[in-house]
Design a protein around this motif. Structure first.
Motif, mmCIF file in Angstrom:
data_model
loop_
_atom_site.group_PDB
_atom_site.id
_atom_site.type_symbol
_atom_site.label_atom_id
_atom_site.label_comp_id
_atom_site.label_asym_id
_atom_site.label_seq_id
_atom_site.Cartn_x
_atom_site.Cartn_y
_atom_site.Cartn_z
ATOM 1 N N GLY A 283 16.261 28.407 -22.928
ATOM 2 C CA GLY A 283 15.257 27.407 -23.263
ATOM 3 C C GLY A 283 14.112 27.298 -22.284
ATOM 4 O O GLY A 283 13.206 26.465 -22.462
ATOM 5 N N GLU A 284 14.109 28.149 -21.234
ATOM 6 C CA GLU A 284 13.063 28.096 -20.216
ATOM 7 C C GLU A 284 11.946 29.091 -20.548
ATOM 8 O O GLU A 284 12.190 30.142 -21.155
ATOM 9 N N PRO A 285 10.708 28.797 -20.146
ATOM 10 C CA PRO A 285 9.613 29.748 -20.384
ATOM 11 C C PRO A 285 9.752 30.972 -19.494
ATOM 12 O O PRO A 285 10.322 30.883 -18.398
ATOM 13 N N ILE A 286 9.224 32.105 -19.959
ATOM 14 C CA ILE A 286 9.246 33.309 -19.118
ATOM 15 C C ILE A 286 8.139 33.258 -18.071
ATOM 16 O O ILE A 286 8.188 33.972 -17.064
ATOM 17 N N ASN A 287 7.145 32.390 -18.290
ATOM 18 C CA ASN A 287 6.077 32.168 -17.328
ATOM 19 C C ASN A 287 5.373 30.877 -17.713
ATOM 20 O O ASN A 287 5.562 30.364 -18.815
ATOM 21 N N LYS A 288 4.567 30.326 -16.792
ATOM 22 C CA LYS A 288 3.825 29.110 -17.094
ATOM 23 C C LYS A 288 2.415 29.225 -16.530
ATOM 24 O O LYS A 288 2.210 29.747 -15.423
ATOM 25 N N HIS A 289 1.453 28.747 -17.313
ATOM 26 C CA HIS A 289 0.082 28.654 -16.819
ATOM 27 C C HIS A 289 -0.054 27.405 -15.950
ATOM 28 O O HIS A 289 0.426 26.322 -16.323
ATOM 29 N N GLN A 290 -0.709 27.556 -14.788
ATOM 30 C CA GLN A 290 -0.923 26.454 -13.857
ATOM 31 C C GLN A 290 -2.425 26.220 -13.688
ATOM 32 O O GLN A 290 -3.231 27.137 -13.826
ATOM 33 N N LEU A 291 -2.784 24.962 -13.384
ATOM 34 C CA LEU A 291 -4.167 24.675 -13.065
ATOM 35 C C LEU A 291 -4.582 25.461 -11.829
ATOM 36 O O LEU A 291 -3.786 25.682 -10.910
ATOM 37 N N ARG A 292 -5.846 25.862 -11.799
ATOM 38 C CA ARG A 292 -6.306 26.834 -10.819
ATOM 39 C C ARG A 292 -6.124 26.357 -9.382
ATOM 40 O O ARG A 292 -5.741 27.129 -8.504
ATOM 41 N N TYR A 293 -6.397 25.085 -9.110
ATOM 42 C CA TYR A 293 -6.349 24.612 -7.724
ATOM 43 C C TYR A 293 -5.271 23.547 -7.508
ATOM 44 O O TYR A 293 -5.314 22.794 -6.547
ATOM 45 N N ALA A 294 -4.306 23.494 -8.409
ATOM 46 C CA ALA A 294 -3.213 22.525 -8.262
ATOM 47 C C ALA A 294 -1.954 23.107 -8.882
ATOM 48 O O ALA A 294 -2.005 23.892 -9.812
ATOM 49 N N ASN A 295 -0.826 22.723 -8.368
ATOM 50 C CA ASN A 295 0.455 23.227 -8.859
ATOM 51 C C ASN A 295 0.970 22.347 -10.004
ATOM 52 O O ASN A 295 2.087 21.848 -9.975
ATOM 53 N N THR A 296 0.124 22.160 -11.013
ATOM 54 C CA THR A 296 0.484 21.368 -12.189
ATOM 55 C C THR A 296 0.241 22.201 -13.443
ATOM 56 O O THR A 296 -0.612 23.102 -13.446
#
Length: 379
Positions: A119-132
């Protein structure tokens, strides 16, 4: 317009299956649901004076739906893993508004859709200058070995994930062996990615991408550069292949593409390449789906898959399409007729994928949508 049904939530993406399941399609929604449907066509007894459109009926029928994610999750895009990779099993790749890139398996016989990787993603997109988390808007799969999954996010990044699947057991793969690369060449969020089948001009797989910046771009991941771009006057939210033709004398390749430009309409574009390495993009036809309503949005459309053209001097076919509208939450099935005539001084080498084959002169006059209204179906 041939038929319309109401849906429980907004439709974000639609894809037809191919092969023996070509009459089936799936749609994903703003509430974490994956729904499967089939299109049934009835042909009635004809009489000598009947018009062609009077002797058949096309309707959408719900098959099943699966609550794959929470009801607050938007499935922003999905794709069936290409059929030319049978060892992968029946797989779907998908992206969500919380940045996730997911793989899931489905079974039409058992009416199931299940997430892989626990159920986990194989990758995640993050905001460019923050770990969100950032919004992930689209994904595309290249059925290579190992498998390559491309995804686009709100920050303008295109992520390339390379995943190795086992050949002995379907759905088995190793996250430890996954490799990732990041590409940045858009001025806004990447909302559409379409890998183009290698042609006689190059054995490299090129990417056609769309963005909120209203541009469609042809990109080389190998050289990390844009080969061609064009403004479509609206955010480019979907790109679907309608076929490919390779030409001799002079040697060139033409790709036909269906583009959904949100509130700017649906367009047919050509991507052309020559042996000397010149590439161009042009609009060759337009369809007003969902019409001229500035308060509605068309985020999704798909054409039923068709066979290859082969060698011919004339080609005529009706293509069945489904469009989803966001504000009024509807699915609409419609047809257009396309004609193709082979130029006298050129020879068709072959064709790939879905088999729409067009010339600029014929697209502008060859696309027709019947204006008869469909009737809603009781669920």
């Amino acid at each position: 317009m041939l038929h319309t049904i109401d849906c429980d939530s907004g439709i974000y993406d639609i894809h037809f299956l191919g092969g023996e399941e070509k009459d089936y399609f799936a749609a994903v929604s703003s509430t974490g649901v994956v729904s499967f449907y089939y299109v049934n066509e009835k042909v009635f007894a004809s009489h000598p004076y009947a018009k062609e459109d009077d002797v058949h009926e096309i309707k959408i029928h719900p098959l099943f739906k699966a609550q794959v994610f929470s009801q607050t999750t938007i499935i922003t895009f999905f794709q069936f893993i290409p059929a030319q990779a049978p060892h992968l099993g029946s797989l779907i790749s998908a992206t969500t508004d919380d940045g996730g890139i997911y793989l899931m398996k489905y079974c039409l016989n058992n009416f199931t859709v299940d997430l892989l990787n626990n159920g986990e993603p194989i990758n995640k997109h993050q905001l460019r200058y923050a770990n969100t988390p950032d919004n992930a808007w689209c994904c595309a799969v290249s059925a290579s070995d190992p498998l390559t999954i491309y995804s686009g996010g709100d920050g303008g990044y295109l992520i390339q994930d390379i995943v190795s699947f086992g050949h002995s057991k379907p759905y088995s793969y190793s996250m430890e062996k996954k490799r990732s690369h990041t590409h940045m060449f858009h001025d806004a969020g990447v909302t559409a990615i379409l890998p183009l089948t290698p042609s006689s001009l190059t054995d490299e797989e090129l990417l056609l991408t769309g963005s909120y910046d209203e541009h469609v771009r042809l990109y080389s991941t190998k050289d990390k550069k844009v080969l061609a771009d064009l403004s479509l006057d609206g955010g480019v939210y979907r790109l679907k292949s309608l076929g490919q033709v390779n030409w001799f004398r002079p040697q060139s390749t033409t790709y036909a593409i269906l583009a959904c430009c949100m509130h700017a309409g649906t367009k047919i574009i050509h991507v052309k390449g020559s042996k000397i390495g010149r590439w161009s993009i042009e609009v060759v036809g337009s369809l007003n789906v969902p019409g001229n309503d500035p308060n509605n949005y068309c985020y999704a459309a798909a054409a039923r898959l068709s066979g290859p053209l082969g060698i011919t001097t004339k080609y005529e076919e009706k293509r069945l399409c489904v469009s989803g509208t966001w504000i009024d939450k509807k699915l609409v099935v419609w047809e257009f007729k396309h004609e193709f005539k082979r130029p006298e001084d050129q020879v068709i080498e072959g064709s790939h994928s879905t088999g729409i084959h067009v010339t600029p002169q014929e697209v502008s006059t060859g696309l027709q949508i019947p204006m008869g209204s469909g009737k809603p179906v009781s669920n």
